[in-house]
Scaffold this active site. Structure first.
Site, PDB file in Angstrom:
ATOM      1  N   ARG A 158       9.030  -3.768 -24.201  1.00 44.52           N
ATOM      2  CA  ARG A 158       9.319  -4.748 -23.164  1.00 44.52           C
ATOM      3  C   ARG A 158      10.277  -5.812 -23.686  1.00 44.52           C
ATOM      4  O   ARG A 158      10.135  -6.283 -24.810  1.00 44.52           O
ATOM      5  CB  ARG A 158       8.023  -5.416 -22.692  1.00 44.52           C
ATOM      6  CG  ARG A 158       8.237  -6.474 -21.623  1.00 44.52           C
ATOM      7  CD  ARG A 158       6.935  -7.068 -21.149  1.00 44.52           C
ATOM      8  NE  ARG A 158       6.227  -7.798 -22.195  1.00 44.52           N
ATOM      9  CZ  ARG A 158       6.548  -9.011 -22.625  1.00 44.52           C
ATOM     10  NH1 ARG A 158       7.574  -9.650 -22.110  1.00 44.52           N
ATOM     11  NH2 ARG A 158       5.851  -9.617 -23.575  1.00 44.52           N
ATOM     12  N   GLY A 218      -8.931  -9.112 -11.008  1.00 45.86           N
ATOM     13  CA  GLY A 218      -8.078  -9.848 -11.935  1.00 45.86           C
ATOM     14  C   GLY A 218      -7.266 -10.880 -11.168  1.00 45.86           C
ATOM     15  O   GLY A 218      -6.789 -10.612 -10.068  1.00 45.86           O
ATOM     16  N   GLY A 248      -4.742 -12.951 -12.780  1.00 44.63           N
ATOM     17  CA  GLY A 248      -3.579 -13.452 -13.518  1.00 44.63           C
ATOM     18  C   GLY A 248      -2.404 -13.470 -12.557  1.00 44.63           C
ATOM     19  O   GLY A 248      -2.581 -13.530 -11.340  1.00 44.63           O
ATOM     20  N   HIS A 283       4.396  -8.338 -31.982  1.00 47.20           N
ATOM     21  CA  HIS A 283       5.275  -9.502 -32.032  1.00 47.20           C
ATOM     22  C   HIS A 283       5.378  -9.981 -33.470  1.00 47.20           C
ATOM     23  O   HIS A 283       4.371 -10.170 -34.135  1.00 47.20           O
ATOM     24  CB  HIS A 283       4.671 -10.604 -31.156  1.00 47.20           C
ATOM     25  CG  HIS A 283       5.656 -11.641 -30.758  1.00 47.20           C
ATOM     26  ND1 HIS A 283       6.128 -12.568 -31.642  1.00 47.20           N
ATOM     27  CD2 HIS A 283       6.279 -11.883 -29.573  1.00 47.20           C
ATOM     28  CE1 HIS A 283       6.989 -13.354 -31.001  1.00 47.20           C
ATOM     29  NE2 HIS A 283       7.098 -12.961 -29.757  1.00 47.20           N
ATOM     30  N   HIS A 334       0.740  -7.747 -29.125  1.00 46.53           N
ATOM     31  CA  HIS A 334       1.099  -8.797 -28.196  1.00 46.53           C
ATOM     32  C   HIS A 334       1.066  -8.324 -26.755  1.00 46.53           C
ATOM     33  O   HIS A 334       0.581  -9.010 -25.866  1.00 46.53           O
ATOM     34  CB  HIS A 334       2.501  -9.269 -28.570  1.00 46.53           C
ATOM     35  CG  HIS A 334       3.073 -10.282 -27.651  1.00 46.53           C
ATOM     36  ND1 HIS A 334       2.408 -11.445 -27.347  1.00 46.53           N
ATOM     37  CD2 HIS A 334       4.228 -10.330 -26.966  1.00 46.53           C
ATOM     38  CE1 HIS A 334       3.159 -12.149 -26.511  1.00 46.53           C
ATOM     39  NE2 HIS A 334       4.246 -11.489 -26.247  1.00 46.53           N
ATOM     40  N   ARG A 367      12.189  -7.149 -32.219  1.00 46.00           N
ATOM     41  CA  ARG A 367      10.771  -7.351 -32.532  1.00 46.00           C
ATOM     42  C   ARG A 367      10.147  -6.228 -33.346  1.00 46.00           C
ATOM     43  O   ARG A 367       9.501  -6.460 -34.355  1.00 46.00           O
ATOM     44  CB  ARG A 367       9.966  -7.470 -31.234  1.00 46.00           C
ATOM     45  CG  ARG A 367      10.171  -8.770 -30.523  1.00 46.00           C
ATOM     46  CD  ARG A 367       9.347  -8.819 -29.267  1.00 46.00           C
ATOM     47  NE  ARG A 367       9.536 -10.125 -28.622  1.00 46.00           N
ATOM     48  CZ  ARG A 367       8.952 -10.479 -27.481  1.00 46.00           C
ATOM     49  NH1 ARG A 367       8.137  -9.640 -26.856  1.00 46.00           N
ATOM     50  NH2 ARG A 367       9.163 -11.662 -26.965  1.00 46.00           N
TER      51      ARG A 367
END
Lengths: 224, 637, 254
Positions: B435, B40, B42, B266, B401, B330
């Protein structure tokens, strides 16, 4: 050497040689339009040029070098760019490229051909030698450039060739001028669209300036 | 088994220093003899690979995209938190730590979160030095904004593309190491198995997505930086390729999967328009600062929004949560929106949407002001929906999300398999059950730039280099298994497409393991997922061959994993008989609908051990203790 | 609506490739262009044929993965819009749509509409970064940067690396892509230190990777989904000249 090994460097060579050539085109036009003031204008101009002697040759050599480089790199870059996009799209739409921009190589080659003819005609005076200015002097003993030009352009075919060539020069410059400014890094976001317009306008002015001479002669406004 | 998170002892602020003191170092001359596989690219993966390469390790980096610059971190809009306290508004490392633990509803490990808060400052320094163009004020100093309801301005941002800019920074650092030859990059390469030898992670098996070749890579350690599993819901704000495969296959090889039921929904995404929908697009939450959320009071009201008079509208967030109103957190806002839609009062195609109305704000502040604040979001909304939000209310709907759950790791980011490290969204460690906004980027980079290089050295120094050999029977077995699975998928030749199965799984997960979970629905999901999985393995159609680029085969492998993973998620949700953060059990709520945590029985990390497909996994617990922040109930009334 | 598609199909680099005709039926105007292709692919799979391969990932216009030339325009007819954000409402029932891959020598086709853009990565690898080690950097506010400069840097840094500029360029040049990175870093004090060497090595890499040179047609700017300006190319040229005057030949070494 490093300059020509780098693709931006090559483009800068194109720009600088282009700048030299277009400066010549401008000065040449300024000289030529003295034709409109009759034999005294242009013949005096020719005499002045001849009196420069070796300096004239220096300028000629620089121009020849600029021309050579411009042509070599122009052809080289065109060939390179073609291989970079060898496969064509089935449908291809251009959003901003202009006719002039897309045909730089063709207008350029046309100008090169024309230049050969032009040099043979007015500089070497091997075409239509009967009007040669070095053989025919005017009343004051200067080379009679005026008569040579007027007699040549009274042939419509010759005039058409010249106007066509000037159209090619105009097209070439309408892209080339703004392209030169951009390649030399002189643009910012504000000046770029202005330069595109100014370049095209300047090219048009040069074309009209040059075309005015055969047009004036063919239409008998000049040389009567 | 009771798991030990291996948090260092001592005062909170000294824990990380103390741990760094305890960790062994690798001799600089020896580093290149160690090979580290980073899966990965990212934020977590790119920063880890770059940092490890720079230190002199031999690194191999893998990503399924065509370039490491495309990890889905790139899509993060809002910003990145740091406790710099530049605005002098009362922020501190301790406050960021406190907010994160509390925001995570007390389901994160205290020591990890404190370290994260501490490192947040280094991240900003690092990124600025890389040339990340963070927003600045006219004096040339960095600008901050308040984000996601935080009471201090601690969020650094680069227009609406903070994730992109941070990732490009990390990608630059990674590119520099690739050029230097310390990192070798394998793009268009997907990890399909973890190879464990004598209990240690010693390599991975991959499929080259261009040629179809399946082969193994040996390593002295493996870092999984493969992101979250939001696509188990089919529709989410994740990229199309985001998947659970790398972490799930590590789970199948013995790594524990922690808190899979902790997912974040979200509230402000653009609603679904039909069955063709392939993904959901998020719009910044900041829209709720000025927009009012409502639905018609009447069910199935087909009228246009402006034809519905004020007293026929239900501003349900303002009604239910008078003090927070439209700015309710949220999870609360998302749940409330789903409830009104379930009642049949939703708007737009399929009745899956609620209005976010700017009419009042436009009247109060003027259209120019609104356009200045949200112009780009309104444009984006119009691009997708062809509706002008200045004239008619936006339609929004919640979407999955972020996933807080992930592979279990200790304080050193090492999983229960020695040599297997898990970074970024792929691990479970720092966000607890929920989060905070602008914290995901922070965690990915903290793990990659500033933690892994210390902790992985300790493991490597203890094991010695080059211990794995590619001809080991485990590697051959792994290649054989991966190859067989791919052949199996290609040979079924059934009647339904991979997308079709994924869509159906997503529907099950969204309806039954989504925002509001109840025992019966979870049990139903636990019944229906295995059925769907069985049908998948007998009725899926994957055309083409395995010997070249085959996107359907790639998808099929990922969906096959989601079909197993979904079950794990539902099981975790079923066993967590409490509501906390993003996990809401209908049975466990306060009379006012707030989440009701059960700290006496569930103040632990649920780490699951694989026992076989269709078999019940084994639950291991890591008890969570809160020495510094007393357990408290949050309230947004 | 119903559409006729002509899609480029090519099995691999050695295959010659050809346009094939497909019918896309019952397409909703709310679909994105890629969702339309998804639908076509579902149909192909149901018929037992292989799906059209195309690159895509985030589907929200930021990852830069999607790459299709639609009716002769990279990313299609909508200005400043990636293919994934292009919606079918911009087409009419009965339309014929040609879909081709990015075409450039530096972007060989891998399969159908998928091309290999790793040449762009190699341009960045040659020098498109600030050479900073992890750790050991000053406080973020230690070096002030004028807001105007950061704003220009950010305008350039918005590039998503999709390669549409190359696909649109009649010369297959990567000047806009490279110029964006050169400008982004040259505008900031953190990137300024290496600016001279960077512009030199990155432009040399462009040539090595088989990209063409810039003829200032500005097609790249016209198709860029992020609105990257060709004034950055002028900036690159300026940086190159500066670099050349200072030290001809990128010879600063590693």
């Amino acid at each position: 050497m490093t300059l020509i090994k780098n693709m931006v460097g090559r483009k800068i060579v194109m720009s600088i040689t282009g700048l030299a050539l277009v400066s010549f085109v401008c000065i040449h036009l300024l000289g030529n339009i003295s034709l409109f003031s009759g034999p005294d204008g242009i013949n005096a101009y020719a005499k002045m040029l001849h009196s420069l002697g070796p300096f004239l040759w220096v300028v000629r050599l620089i121009m020849a070098a600029a021309l050579g480089l411009h042509m070599v790199f122009g052809i080289l870059l065109t060939l390179e760019n073609r291989t970079s996009r060898a496969q064509k799209y089935a449908v291809n739409k251009h959003l901003s490229a202009t006719v002039a921009g897309k045909n730089m190589i063709w207008t350029g080659l046309l100008i090169a051909l024309y230049l050969g003819y032009h040099l043979l005609h007015f500089t070497g005076q091997m075409i239509m030698p009967e009007f040669s200015s070095s053989r025919n002097l005017d009343a004051l003993g200067r080379p009679d450039v005026f008569s040579m030009v007027v007699h040549s352009f009274q042939h419509t075919v010759v005039s058409v060739v010249y106007v066509t060539a000037m159209a090619a020069v105009g097209l070439h410059l309408s892209h080339g001028l703004q392209s030169m400014v951009q390649t030399l890094g002189l643009n910012n976001e504000r000046t770029l669209p202005v330069m595109v317009k100014v370049g095209a306008a300047a090219a048009l002015v040069l074309f009209l300036g040059y075309a005015a001479i055969p047009a004036g002669i063919v239409s008998r406004l000049v040389g009567r | 088994m009771i798991l030990d998170g291996k948090s260092p002892s001592g005062p909170l602020a000294e824990k990380w220093d103390r741990r760094r003191q305890e960790l062994k170092l690798v001799n600089p001359a020896n580093k290149r003899r160690y090979k580290i596989l980073v899966v990965g690219t990212g934020l977590a993966g790119a920063s880890a690979a770059a940092t490890l390469g720079e230190l002199g390790y031999t690194v191999e980096a893998f990503c399924f995209q065509d370039s490491p610059r495309r990890g889905h971190s790139i899509a993060a809009q809002g910003g990145i938190n740091a406790a710099k306290n530049y605005p002098n508004d009362g922020d501190s490392i301790y406050r960021l730590f406190y907010d994160t633990v509390k925001g995570g509803d007390f389901r994160a490990r205290e020591a990890n979160v404190y370290r994260l808060a501490m490192l947040s400052n280094n991240i900003i320094d690092q990124c600025v030095a890389q040339g990340v163009p963070f927003a600045r004020d006219y004096a040339g100093y960095l600008d901050n904004r308040s984000f996601g309801g935080a009471q201090v301005s601690r969020t650094f941002y680069a227009r609406g593309q903070t994730g992109q800019q941070l990732l490009l920074g990390a990608y630059g650092a990674l590119s520099r190491q690739i050029h230097a030859g310390t990192v070798r990059l394998y793009p268009r390469t997907e990890m399909l198995d973890l190879v464990v030898i004598n209990g240690h992670a010693k390599g991975i098996t991959i499929r080259d997505l261009t040629t179809g070749a399946i082969r193994s890579h040996t390593g002295d350690a493996v870092c999984l930086c493969t992101g979250g599993y939001g696509n188990v819901f089919y529709l989410s704000t994740n990229a199309m390729g985001s998947n659970v495969t790398a972490t799930y296959r590590a789970y199948k090889k013995g790594a524990f999967f922690a808190n899979p039921c902790f997912t974040q929904i979200h509230p402000t995404c653009i609603p679904v328009t039909g069955d063709h929908q392939s993904k959901l697009t998020l719009m910044s939450e900041s829209l709720r600062n000025d927009g009012r959320v409502w639905v018609p009071k009447k069910k199935a009201d087909e009228r246009k929004p402006h034809e519905i008079s004020e007293d026929e509208r239900d501003y349900f967030l303002e009604r239910k949560y008078p003090s927070f109103g439209n700015l309710a957190p949220r999870d609360i806002a998302s749940r409330a929106a789903k409830e009104v839609c379930d009642e049949g009062r939703g708007v737009g195609p399929g009745g899956r949407g609620v209005y976010l109305d700017f009419a009042d704000a436009i009247q109060r502040l003027g259209k120019d002001k609104i356009s200045e604040r949200y112009g780009n979001l309104f444009e984006m909304y119009e691009k997708i929906t062809a509706e002008n939000a200045y004239d008619r209310p936006m339609r929004i709907y919640p979407a999955p999300h972020y996933t807080m759950g992930g592979l279990w790791v200790d304080y050193n980011l090492q999983s229960n398999i020695p040599g297997l490290y898990v970074l970024g969204e792929a691990n479970f460690s720092d966000h607890g059950a929920n989060r905070l906004g602008a914290s995901a980027l922070m965690q990915g980079l903290a793990d990659g730039y500033f933690i892994i290089s210390y902790t992985i050295a300790d493991y490597l120094a203890r094991t010695g280099p080059g211990s794995a050999s590619a001809d080991h029977a485990e590697f051959l077995r792994s290649i054989g298994e991966v190859d067989a699975a791919s052949k199996k998928l290609l040979s079924i030749n059934g009647r339904r497409t991979v997308n079709d199965f994924h869509r159906e799984l997503g529907r099950i997960m969204w309806e039954h393991v989504g925002m509001a979970r109840r025992r019966e629905s979870l049990e139903l999901a636990l019944k229906r997922i295995p059925e769907l999985r069985a049908e998948f393995w007998s009725n899926v159609r994957v055309p083409g061959s395995g010997a070249d680029l085959n996107q359907e085969l790639e998808k099929a492998g990922r969906v096959a994993d989601f079909l197993e993973f979904g079950e794990l998620m539902a099981l975790d949700a079923l066993l967590r008989e409490e509501s906390c953060g993003g996990h809401f059990r209908v049975e466990h709520q306060m009379p006012d609908g707030e989440a009701k945590r059960d700290d006496d029985n569930f103040c632990y990390v649920a780490a699951w051990e694989f026992r076989g497909v269709g078999k019940k996994p084994e639950l291991h617990k890591e008890p969570l203790t809160f020495e510094h922040i007393p357990l408290a109930t949050r309230s947004y009334k | 609506m119903d559409l006729t598609l002509f899609v480029w199909r090519q099995r691999g680099q050695l295959d010659k490739g050809r346009l094939e005709q497909y019918a896309a039926r019952n397409i909703s105007p709310d679909m994105s262009f890629l969702e339309m292709l998804d639908t076509v692919n579902e149909g192909l799979i149901a018929e037992g044929r292989e799906a059209i391969a195309f690159d895509h990932d985030c589907r929200e216009g930021i990852c830069g993965m999607c790459s299709q030339v639609i009716n002769g325009i990279p990313h299609g007819p909508q200005e400043k819009t990636t293919v994934c954000q292009l919606h079918m409402r911009h087409f009419k029932d009965g339309d014929t749509i040609y879909i081709e891959p990015w075409r450039a020598k530096a972007f060989p086709v891998i399969r159908d509409l998928i091309v290999d853009r790793s040449s762009l990565d190699r341009i960045i690898q040659s020098g498109g970064y600030a050479s900073v080690h992890t750790g050991g950097v000053p406080d973020a506010n230690a070096v002030l940067v004028p807001k105007q400069d950061v704003d220009i840097a950010m305008d350039a840094a918005e590039c998503i690396g999709c390669g549409a500029c190359v696909a649109a360029c009649p010369n297959g040049a990567a000047m806009l892509f490279t110029a964006a990175k050169v400008t982004h870093l040259a505008m900031l004090p953190q990137g300024r230190v290496e600016a001279a060497r960077r512009v030199c090595v990155m432009t040399e890499t462009m040539l090595r990777e088989g990209f063409g040179s810039c003829s200032n047609h500005y097609e790249c700017q016209a198709v860029c989904p992020k609105g990257i300006k060709v004034s950055f190319i002028a900036k690159l040229n300026r940086e190159y000249l500066k670099s050349f005057m200072g030290n001809p030949g990128c010879s600063t070494g590693e």
